[in-house]
Design a protein around this motif. Structure first.
Motif, PDB file in Angstrom:
ATOM      1  N   GLU A  21      46.584  36.096  15.300  1.00  0.00           N
ATOM      2  CA  GLU A  21      45.645  34.970  15.304  1.00  0.00           C
ATOM      3  C   GLU A  21      44.376  35.360  14.562  1.00  0.00           C
ATOM      4  OE1 GLU A  21      44.132  31.646  15.305  1.00  0.00           O
ATOM      5  OE2 GLU A  21      45.939  31.674  16.541  1.00  0.00           O
ATOM      6  N   ASN A  22      43.887  34.440  13.721  1.00  0.00           N
ATOM      7  CA  ASN A  22      42.664  34.736  12.982  1.00  0.00           C
ATOM      8  C   ASN A  22      41.465  33.881  13.378  1.00  0.00           C
ATOM      9  OD1 ASN A  22      43.497  32.372  11.822  1.00  0.00           O
ATOM     10  ND2 ASN A  22      43.492  33.098   9.730  1.00  0.00           N
ATOM     11  N   HIS A  23      41.644  32.917  14.247  1.00  0.00           N
ATOM     12  CA  HIS A  23      40.520  32.077  14.679  1.00  0.00           C
ATOM     13  C   HIS A  23      39.828  32.740  15.870  1.00  0.00           C
ATOM     14  CE1 HIS A  23      38.209  28.765  16.283  1.00  0.00           C
ATOM     15  NE2 HIS A  23      38.421  28.122  15.139  1.00  0.00           N
ATOM     16  N   PRO A  24      38.532  33.074  15.742  1.00  0.00           N
ATOM     17  CA  PRO A  24      37.834  33.827  16.796  1.00  0.00           C
ATOM     18  C   PRO A  24      37.927  33.202  18.193  1.00  0.00           C
ATOM     19  CG  PRO A  24      36.450  33.637  14.851  1.00  0.00           C
ATOM     20  CD  PRO A  24      37.661  32.780  14.613  1.00  0.00           C
ATOM     21  N   GLN A  25      37.808  31.886  18.300  1.00  0.00           N
ATOM     22  CA  GLN A  25      37.881  31.240  19.617  1.00  0.00           C
ATOM     23  C   GLN A  25      39.293  31.310  20.189  1.00  0.00           C
ATOM     24  OE1 GLN A  25      36.214  27.473  18.413  1.00  0.00           O
ATOM     25  NE2 GLN A  25      34.299  27.928  19.478  1.00  0.00           N
ATOM     26  N   GLN A  31      43.824  36.423  24.187  1.00  0.00           N
ATOM     27  CA  GLN A  31      43.630  37.676  24.919  1.00  0.00           C
ATOM     28  C   GLN A  31      43.536  37.423  26.420  1.00  0.00           C
ATOM     29  OE1 GLN A  31      40.209  38.973  22.666  1.00  0.00           O
ATOM     30  NE2 GLN A  31      41.429  40.395  21.442  1.00  0.00           N
ATOM     31  N   GLU A  32      42.846  36.353  26.798  1.00  0.00           N
ATOM     32  CA  GLU A  32      42.764  35.994  28.220  1.00  0.00           C
ATOM     33  C   GLU A  32      44.151  35.656  28.759  1.00  0.00           C
ATOM     34  OE1 GLU A  32      39.909  32.808  28.383  1.00  0.00           O
ATOM     35  OE2 GLU A  32      38.236  34.139  27.900  1.00  0.00           O
ATOM     36  N   TRP A  33      44.910  34.872  28.003  1.00  0.00           N
ATOM     37  CA  TRP A  33      46.253  34.482  28.422  1.00  0.00           C
ATOM     38  C   TRP A  33      47.161  35.705  28.547  1.00  0.00           C
ATOM     39  CZ3 TRP A  33      50.871  34.961  25.640  1.00  0.00           C
ATOM     40  CH2 TRP A  33      51.970  34.339  26.229  1.00  0.00           C
ATOM     41  N   ALA A  34      47.017  36.664  27.619  1.00  0.00           N
ATOM     42  CA  ALA A  34      47.889  37.837  27.593  1.00  0.00           C
ATOM     43  C   ALA A  34      47.497  38.903  28.611  1.00  0.00           C
ATOM     44  CB  ALA A  34      47.874  38.451  26.197  1.00  0.00           C
ATOM     45  N   SER A  35      46.322  38.775  29.194  1.00  0.00           N
ATOM     46  CA  SER A  35      45.851  39.784  30.140  1.00  0.00           C
ATOM     47  C   SER A  35      46.870  39.969  31.266  1.00  0.00           C
ATOM     48  CB  SER A  35      44.496  39.361  30.718  1.00  0.00           C
ATOM     49  OG  SER A  35      44.064  40.292  31.665  1.00  0.00           O
ATOM     50  N   ILE A  42      48.536  41.022  21.124  1.00  0.00           N
ATOM     51  CA  ILE A  42      47.679  40.146  20.326  1.00  0.00           C
ATOM     52  C   ILE A  42      47.160  40.959  19.149  1.00  0.00           C
ATOM     53  CG2 ILE A  42      45.635  38.661  20.285  1.00  0.00           C
ATOM     54  CD1 ILE A  42      47.807  37.694  22.247  1.00  0.00           C
ATOM     55  N   ILE A  43      47.359  40.461  17.946  1.00  0.00           N
ATOM     56  CA  ILE A  43      46.832  41.090  16.741  1.00  0.00           C
ATOM     57  C   ILE A  43      45.804  40.135  16.148  1.00  0.00           C
ATOM     58  CG2 ILE A  43      47.361  41.943  14.428  1.00  0.00           C
ATOM     59  CD1 ILE A  43      50.208  42.543  15.465  1.00  0.00           C
ATOM     60  N   SER A  44      44.583  40.610  16.006  1.00  0.00           N
ATOM     61  CA  SER A  44      43.508  39.788  15.453  1.00  0.00           C
ATOM     62  C   SER A  44      43.506  39.902  13.931  1.00  0.00           C
ATOM     63  CB  SER A  44      42.147  40.253  15.985  1.00  0.00           C
ATOM     64  OG  SER A  44      42.108  40.146  17.379  1.00  0.00           O
ATOM     65  N   GLY A  45      43.395  38.768  13.275  1.00  0.00           N
ATOM     66  CA  GLY A  45      43.318  38.755  11.820  1.00  0.00           C
ATOM     67  C   GLY A  45      44.366  37.850  11.218  1.00  0.00           C
ATOM     68  N   ASN A  49      47.213  39.609   5.968  1.00  0.00           N
ATOM     69  CA  ASN A  49      46.508  40.881   5.821  1.00  0.00           C
ATOM     70  C   ASN A  49      47.169  42.005   6.618  1.00  0.00           C
ATOM     71  OD1 ASN A  49      44.662  39.650   4.151  1.00  0.00           O
ATOM     72  ND2 ASN A  49      43.165  39.328   5.765  1.00  0.00           N
ATOM     73  N   VAL A  50      47.918  41.672   7.659  1.00  0.00           N
ATOM     74  CA  VAL A  50      48.550  42.708   8.495  1.00  0.00           C
ATOM     75  C   VAL A  50      50.063  42.783   8.300  1.00  0.00           C
ATOM     76  CG1 VAL A  50      46.724  42.539  10.233  1.00  0.00           C
ATOM     77  CG2 VAL A  50      48.819  41.214  10.528  1.00  0.00           C
ATOM     78  N   LYS A  51      50.614  41.949   7.440  1.00  0.00           N
ATOM     79  CA  LYS A  51      52.077  41.832   7.305  1.00  0.00           C
ATOM     80  C   LYS A  51      52.766  43.153   6.989  1.00  0.00           C
ATOM     81  CE  LYS A  51      52.099  40.182   2.511  1.00  0.00           C
ATOM     82  NZ  LYS A  51      51.973  41.505   1.981  1.00  0.00           N
TER      83      LYS A  51
END
Length: 132
Positions: A21-25, A31-35, A42-45, A49-51
């Motif tokens: 996910e690349n949208h900050p919100q 991250q809250e859901w995955a806790s 969760i991979i940010s970005g 770019n991370v492929k």
């Protein structure tokens, strides 16, 4: 979208779940859901770019809406899939058109009643499905 695909996502059966996910919100919500869920990563970005650091997956759902790298999606699939991988993506079209020119795609039509919005207002959603 999740409500739309609730039944259709049963097509995917998986023991782990990776979200890029690349949208900050949305990252924060993910991250809250995955806790506490040890099988969720969760991979940010940007996926693009991370492929090169990703694995191969049993299933891929790609949300194309607003992605500036969406034109690289189909050419990146060979590095992210293996035999039996199931792939679907957000289809903004109101028919069975294949924007990505991915061969052998099937579609499931789903009756929907979305609230008025700026990206999809049809009463039928055509869910693309591709198995590698």
């Amino acid at each position: 979208l999740v409500k739309l695909l609730n039944e259709e996502l049963k097509w995917f059966i998986f023991s782990s779940h990776t979200i890029i996910e690349n949208h900050p919100q949305i990252i924060t919500k993910a991250q809250e859901w995955a806790s506490g869920k040890s099988n969720v990563t969760i991979i940010s970005g940007s996926w693009y770019n991370v492929k090169d650091n990703l694995s191969t997956y049993d299933g891929i759902f790609y949300d194309t809406f607003g992605d500036e790298n969406m034109n690289h999606f189909s050419s990146s699939l060979s590095n992210l899939t293996k035999s039996g991988t199931k792939v679907t993506w957000w289809n903004n079209n109101t028919n069975e058109s294949n924007y990505y020119n991915i061969p052998n795609v099937t579609y499931t039509s789903i009756n929907v009643n979305p609230p008025s919005n700026s990206y999809f207002n049809s009463n039928i959603y055509y869910l693309p499905k591709k198995e590698f």
